[in-house]
Motif scaffolding. Structure first.
Motif, short mmCIF file in Angstrom:
data_model
loop_
_atom_site.label_atom_id
_atom_site.label_comp_id
_atom_site.label_asym_id
_atom_site.label_seq_id
_atom_site.Cartn_x
_atom_site.Cartn_y
_atom_site.Cartn_z
N LEU A 75 -7.23 -48.44 -17.02
CA LEU A 75 -8.34 -49.16 -16.41
C LEU A 75 -7.88 -50.37 -15.62
CD1 LEU A 75 -11.01 -48.96 -19.25
CD2 LEU A 75 -10.81 -47.57 -17.20
N ALA A 76 -6.95 -51.13 -16.19
CA ALA A 76 -6.52 -52.35 -15.52
C ALA A 76 -5.63 -52.07 -14.32
CB ALA A 76 -5.78 -53.25 -16.51
N ALA A 77 -4.72 -51.13 -14.47
CA ALA A 77 -3.75 -50.87 -13.40
C ALA A 77 -4.32 -49.97 -12.31
CB ALA A 77 -2.49 -50.25 -13.99
N LEU A 78 -5.04 -48.93 -12.67
CA LEU A 78 -5.54 -47.97 -11.69
C LEU A 78 -6.88 -48.36 -11.10
CD1 LEU A 78 -4.59 -44.58 -13.41
CD2 LEU A 78 -3.35 -45.86 -11.66
N GLY A 79 -7.67 -49.08 -11.87
CA GLY A 79 -9.01 -49.41 -11.39
C GLY A 79 -9.01 -50.23 -10.11
N ALA A 80 -7.98 -51.05 -9.93
CA ALA A 80 -7.92 -51.89 -8.72
C ALA A 80 -6.86 -51.40 -7.74
CB ALA A 80 -7.60 -53.32 -9.14
N SER A 81 -6.38 -50.18 -7.92
CA SER A 81 -5.30 -49.67 -7.06
C SER A 81 -5.86 -49.16 -5.74
CB SER A 81 -4.55 -48.55 -7.77
OG SER A 81 -5.33 -47.37 -7.80
N ASP A 82 -4.94 -48.88 -4.82
CA ASP A 82 -5.33 -48.32 -3.51
C ASP A 82 -5.44 -46.80 -3.55
OD1 ASP A 82 -5.34 -50.84 -2.36
OD2 ASP A 82 -3.20 -50.75 -1.87
N LEU A 83 -5.11 -46.20 -4.68
CA LEU A 83 -5.22 -44.74 -4.83
C LEU A 83 -6.65 -44.42 -5.25
CD1 LEU A 83 -1.87 -44.16 -6.76
CD2 LEU A 83 -2.29 -43.85 -4.30
N GLU A 84 -7.47 -44.06 -4.28
CA GLU A 84 -8.90 -43.94 -4.53
C GLU A 84 -9.22 -42.92 -5.61
OE1 GLU A 84 -12.69 -44.60 -4.82
OE2 GLU A 84 -11.27 -45.85 -3.73
N GLU A 85 -8.49 -41.81 -5.65
CA GLU A 85 -8.77 -40.79 -6.66
C GLU A 85 -8.55 -41.35 -8.07
OE1 GLU A 85 -7.34 -36.28 -7.99
OE2 GLU A 85 -6.57 -37.20 -6.16
N HIS A 86 -7.43 -42.06 -8.25
CA HIS A 86 -7.15 -42.64 -9.56
C HIS A 86 -8.11 -43.80 -9.87
CE1 HIS A 86 -3.37 -40.53 -8.66
NE2 HIS A 86 -3.25 -40.44 -9.97
N ALA A 87 -8.41 -44.59 -8.85
CA ALA A 87 -9.33 -45.70 -9.05
C ALA A 87 -10.70 -45.19 -9.45
CB ALA A 87 -9.43 -46.54 -7.78
N ALA A 88 -11.14 -44.10 -8.82
CA ALA A 88 -12.44 -43.52 -9.16
C ALA A 88 -12.44 -42.99 -10.59
CB ALA A 88 -12.78 -42.40 -8.18
N ALA A 89 -11.33 -42.38 -11.01
CA ALA A 89 -11.23 -41.87 -12.37
C ALA A 89 -11.29 -43.02 -13.37
CB ALA A 89 -9.94 -41.07 -12.54
N ALA A 90 -10.63 -44.14 -13.04
CA ALA A 90 -10.65 -45.29 -13.93
C ALA A 90 -12.06 -45.87 -14.04
CB ALA A 90 -9.69 -46.36 -13.42
N ARG A 91 -12.78 -45.91 -12.91
CA ARG A 91 -14.16 -46.42 -12.95
C ARG A 91 -15.06 -45.49 -13.75
NH1 ARG A 91 -12.73 -47.81 -7.51
NH2 ARG A 91 -13.65 -45.88 -6.72
N SER A 92 -14.82 -44.18 -13.61
CA SER A 92 -15.61 -43.22 -14.37
C SER A 92 -15.37 -43.39 -15.87
CB SER A 92 -15.25 -41.80 -13.92
OG SER A 92 -15.91 -40.83 -14.72
#
Length: 223
Positions: A83-100
């Motif tokens: 959540l902390a590392a991927l949620g704010a990343s530029d990798l939208e797919e991973h960021a979306a998964a973290a937000r989900s």
């Protein structure tokens, strides 16, 4: 004291659940009352459960406790890292998964009327770099279990410590320890660690240096 250290100091003060005025905190930290007002806004935006208002005072209600889940320690660490590392990343797919994933966790959190939701696991502003400390968690966790001393470097200074507790509060992971150099209890944020290494010596419980002694003191110093 820089802004980040000041915010950590304010978090430590608010942990006791007592009401603290902006005037008193400003005097103790050597800043203006207006600065304290801004700091309280930053803490609230970062997920710290701050309550209060200007002219009245501030406190922090007890941190939200998740209902029982069948998670191992490693799985819990991975959850925070994701959540902390991927949620704010530029990798939208991973960021979306973290937000989900964050949304699913929020769905099972207790609901309190009048309290705005704070996205679980995401830090803002001054705490956005907190994920840097995750790499040290396995070493510290293993040392706590084995009662192994550690040498930790903070602000360029080495400290030989007895790690006692890993604690997560206000979107920040911290370690509570007995500092052999200073002869006192201390708490430091994991993202402040500049170096970390296990020492060959183990430690045993000694009166005055145990976790229970720290819990009795109630107001440990912040490293």
């Amino acid at each position: 004291m820089n802004r980040k250290d000041r915010l950590y100091a304010l978090m430590e003060r608010l942990r006791d659940g007592e009401l603290h005025t902006a005037e008193a905190m400003a005097q103790d930290l050597g800043v203006s009352v207006r600065t304290i007002y801004r700091d309280m806004e930053v803490l609230a935006a970062s997920g710290v459960p701050v309550e209060g208002a200007r002219g009245y005072g501030y406190t922090a209600r007890a941190a939200v406790t998740l209902p029982p889940l069948n998670l191992t320690d490693a799985e819990l660490d991975a959850l925070h890292i994701a959540l902390a590392a991927l949620g704010a990343s530029d990798l939208e797919e991973h960021a979306a998964a973290a937000r989900s994933l964050a949304a699913k966790i929020e769905a099972v959190l207790p609901e309190e009327a009048g309290q705005p939701a704070a996205p679980f696991g995401f830090a803002t502003d001054a705490f956005a770099g907190a994920a840097r400390g995750f790499a040290h968690m396995p070493t510290i966790r293993a040392a706590i279990r084995a009662r192994q001393k550690l040498r930790v470097v903070l602000a360029g200074q080495p400290h030989d410590i007895r790690p006692l507790l890993l604690d997560y509060w206000g979107r920040v992971w911290t370690c509570v320890c007995w500092d052999e150099r200073d002869g006192a209890f201390s708490r430091f944020a994991l993202d402040r660690i500049e170096g970390l290494a296990p020492l060959p010596g183990l430690f045993v419980d000694e009166p005055g240096k145990r976790l229970s002694d720290w819990q009795t003191l109630g107001k440990p110093s912040q490293g």
